[in-house]
Enzyme design. Structure first.
Site, PDB file in Angstrom:
ATOM      1  CB  SER A 141      -2.431  -5.207  20.763  1.00  8.38           C
ATOM      2  OG  SER A 141      -1.666  -4.293  22.113  1.00  8.38           O
ATOM      3  CE1 TYR A 154       1.489  -4.560  16.303  1.00  7.37           C
ATOM      4  CE2 TYR A 154       0.659  -3.555  18.042  1.00  7.37           C
ATOM      5  CZ  TYR A 154       1.021  -4.864  17.429  1.00  7.37           C
ATOM      6  OH  TYR A 154       0.204  -5.552  17.834  1.00  7.37           O
TER       7      TYR A 154
END
Length: 357
Positions: A141, A154
């Site tokens: 990501s 995260y």
């Protein structure tokens, strides 16, 4: 390069990007092993894989359990004979300020989102290294480089995956191994995660615009699996912009996200009361190991759940294309085009200069 008939393992395959990637591999005629915790989503994903033209194997496994992951990999080899591609994609998260995340919750996110990749990679290498071939794709990501508010667990896990993968890649290059590893850095994607993630925010969790459809991510994953000499791929203009801005003006980006990062990750119309506060009792129930609406401790498509599919609730605002992704995959063509354009402009300028002279 188009290689058919590979054995591909996709973790987190029951929904979202994993589900879309599994179908994309199947469309190439690959055999796809679908790894996740749930039941309904895995069964539906297997149907999608077969409909797309691939063979499917369902393996229910918690990626945070190292021994179970090893057993799952062995089951794939027992059925399909080998593992050619392993895609690490499973993750979990909590939307909340760091001070409101319990130690157990933070640990659980880390175990799934980071250690799940470590355990999956280890299981894949156990079968790939003796054959001196295979590809491991880490689904990352933009948040592997740039932390944002409300997603500390995260973001920390994705940063850890980035460092782990770089270290492993260096080791494989040193050994002149035929096994490759690469990483695909994704933008905000329209997946069901925003409806099942544990959230303690007053508004309903949502991705930061612009939002891309999971098929955009899936195409990047499939391409990376076939072109793993590249260390990483960026998907979406927002990913490129975020990573470049973080490299050039990280302090300015800190301040920008401090101002915008809270509101941009919530749908304010979903607030519960007139004071903008949300009743956290339901969220707290989901953080307990005996289940609840979130999927931190138990799958959202478990015995009493349902299939969530690949898409979330943001179809109306999501884009199914990414010109930046094409440019990332075709850097040689882009560079040649820019060079040709530059030479053309220089020649034109020279001709005009001589004409004026």
């Amino acid at each position: 390069m188009r290689t058919r008939g590979r054995t591909v393992v996709v973790t987190g395959a029951s929904a979202g990007v994993g589900r879309a990637a599994a179908v994309a591999f199947a469309a190439r005629g690959d055999r796809v092993a679908l790894l996740a915790r749930g039941r309904a989503g895995l069964a539906a994903a297997a149907d999608d894989v077969r409909l797309a033209g691939g063979e499917a194997l369902v393996v229910s496994v918690d990626m945070a359990d190292a021994e179970a992951v090893e057993d799952a990999a062995q089951q794939v080899v027992d059925v399909f004979g080998r593992i050619d591609v392993w895609v690490n994609n499973a993750f979990s998260g909590v939307f909340a300020p760091f001070a409101e995340i319990t130690p157990d919750e933070f640990r659980r996110v880390t175990e799934v989102t980071y250690l799940g990749y470590v355990f999956g990679t280890r299981a894949a290498l156990r079968h790939m290294l003796p054959q001196d071939r295979g590809t491991i794709v880490q689904v990352g990501s933009a948040l592997a480089y740039r932390g944002v508010p409300l997603q500390s667990a995260y973001c920390g896990a994705k940063h850890a995956v980035q460092g782990f993968n770089e270290s492993l890649r260096c080791e494989l290059l040193h050994a002149r191994s035929g096994v490759r590893t690469t990483m695909v850095q994704l933008p905000a994607v329209n997946t069901p995660q925003f409806d099942w993630v544990l959230s303690r925010m007053p508004g309903r969790a949502r991705p930061v615009a612009p939002v891309y459809q999971p098929e955009v991510a899936a195409r990047a994953v499939v391409h990376a699996a076939g072109h793993a000499r590249r260390r990483e791929y960026w998907v979406g203009a927002s990913t490129a912009a975020t990573m470049i801005a973080n490299a050039v003006v990280p302090g300015l980006l800190d301040r920008y996200l401090a101002r915008t990062g809270f509101d941009s990750q919530q749908d304010r119309q979903d607030q519960v009361d007139r004071h903008g506060r949300r009743d956290h009792r339901e969220d707290e129930a989901s953080s307990r190991r005996d289940g609840g609406p979130g999927n931190l401790w138990s799958p959202g498509d478990g015995p009493h759940g349902h299939d969530h599919g690949a898409h979330g609730r943001f179809d109306a605002e999501s884009t199914a294309t990414s010109p930046q992704q094409w440019a990332s995959r075709n850097r040689g063509r882009v560079g040649a085009g820019l060079l040709a354009a530059g030479l053309g402009a220089a020649v034109t300028a020279g001709v005009r200069g001589r004409a004026r002279g």
